[in-house]
Design an enzyme around this catalytic site. Structure first.
Site, PDB file in Angstrom:
ATOM      1  N   THR A 107     -66.135  35.806 -61.952  1.00 35.25           N
ATOM      2  CA  THR A 107     -64.678  35.578 -61.930  1.00 35.25           C
ATOM      3  C   THR A 107     -63.947  36.636 -61.106  1.00 35.25           C
ATOM      4  O   THR A 107     -62.791  36.450 -60.751  1.00 35.25           O
ATOM      5  CB  THR A 107     -64.105  35.632 -63.358  1.00 35.25           C
ATOM      6  N   ASP A 199     -71.014  47.456 -51.777  1.00 37.40           N
ATOM      7  CA  ASP A 199     -70.639  47.868 -53.135  1.00 37.40           C
ATOM      8  C   ASP A 199     -70.623  49.393 -53.217  1.00 37.40           C
ATOM      9  O   ASP A 199     -71.682  50.045 -53.152  1.00 37.40           O
ATOM     10  CB  ASP A 199     -71.642  47.285 -54.146  1.00 37.40           C
TER      11      ASP A 199
END
Ligand code: PRP
Ligand code: URA
Length: 208
Positions: A107, A199
Site C-alpha cells: 500500500t 532503498d
C-alpha cells in the site's frame, strides 16, 4: 506556505553522483551519507532562535548571541539514523528523539512502530531527518505524530526528494520548512524515487 530550500552545491552534486551508483558498497554509501548529511545540517541550522548575551573579550565588553535552546533531532527509523551523526557534528549538544515508521510494501502507507521524544519538545526546534522523501507519507505521518506530542516548530531535512513528496508535505504541513539535498524527477510505479538511489535503509545497513 512552507519554504522549500533545495541545496545547490558542487560538492553535493559530486557526492550524490557517487551515492546513486548501484555499485557503491555499504561502507562508501555510509560515508557519503555522512558527508552529505553534514552539508545539509549546515543549511538546515542556518537560522535558529538566538538569545542576546554579553561577553567580555580580552579587550572589552561586547554583545553576542547564543543559540537559545539546543534543537531536537528526530530521525525516522531506520534510514534517518544515517543522518544523526553528521547533524550532531554540527550541533553536538542537540537532543535526539526517535520515531519508527515503516512503509507497507503493497500500500506504500506508513505505520508507527516506535516513538521516544524528549519531554520538553514543545519548547525546542525540531529537525526531522530522513534521507528519502518519496510519496511524503512517512514524512507527513512522522510530523503529525510529533505535533501530537507537542512539537510546534518543526523543519524537515532530507537528502533526495520527489516533487510528489514535497507537494504532500507542503499541503499537510504548511508550517514546516524543508531542506532538500537534491530534487529528483518523479516516482515509479512502486513509489521509488527516480533516478534516486534505491532503498536507502537497505543500502545503509546492508540488508539488500
Ligand atoms: C523509506 C525512507 C522513508 C520512506 C520514504 O523508509 O527512509 O522513511 O521510505 O517513502 P515515502 O515518502 O513514500 O513514505 P522505509 O519505509 O523503506 O523504511 P526503512 O528506513 O526501515 O528502510
Ligand atoms: N524509500 C527509499 O528508501 N527509496 C525510495 O526511492 C523511496 C522510498
Amino acid at each position: 506556505m512552507s519554504r522549500v530550500n533545495i541545496l545547490n552545491h558542487s560538492l553535493l552534486t559530486h557526492k550524490f553522483t557517487l551515492l546513486r551508483n548501484k555499485d557503491t558498497n555499504v561502507k562508501d554509501f555510509r560515508n557519503l551519507v555522512y558527508e552529505i548529511g553534514r552539508l545539509i545540517a549546515y543549511e538546515a541550522t542556518k537560522e535558529l532562535p538566538m538569545q542576546e548575551v554579553s561577553v567580555e573579550t580580552p579587550l572589552c565588553k561586547t554583545n553576542g548571541k547564543l543559540v537559545e535552546k539546543q534543537p531536537v533531532l528526530v530521525p525516522i527509523l531506520r534510514a534517518g539514523l544515517g543522518m544523526v551523526e553528521p547533524f550532531l557534528d554540527i550541533i553536538p549538544a542537540a537532543k535526539v528523539g526517535h520515531i519508527g515508521l515503516e512503509r507497507d510494501h503493497d500500500t506504500h502507507l506508513p505505520s508507527e512502530y516506535y516513538c521516544k521524544l524528549p519531554t520538553d519538545i514543545a519548547e525546542r526546534e525540531v529537525i526531522v531527518l530522513d534521507p528519502m522523501l518519496a510519496t511524503g507519507g512517512s514524512g507527513s505521518a512522522a510530523i503529525e505524530f510529533i505535533k501530537k506530542r507537542g512539537a510546534k516548530n518543526i523543519r524537515f531535512a532530507c537528502m533526495i526528494a520527489a516533487p510528489e513528496g514535497i507537494e504532500v508535505l507542503q499541503k499537510d504541513h504548511p508550517d514546516v520548512d524543508l531542506f532538500v539535498g537534491v530534487l529528483d524527477e518523479c516516482l515509479n510505479e512502486n513509489a521509488y524515487i527516480v533516478p534516486g538511489l534505491g532503498d536507502a535503509g537497505d543500502r545503509l545497513f546492508g540488508t539488500l
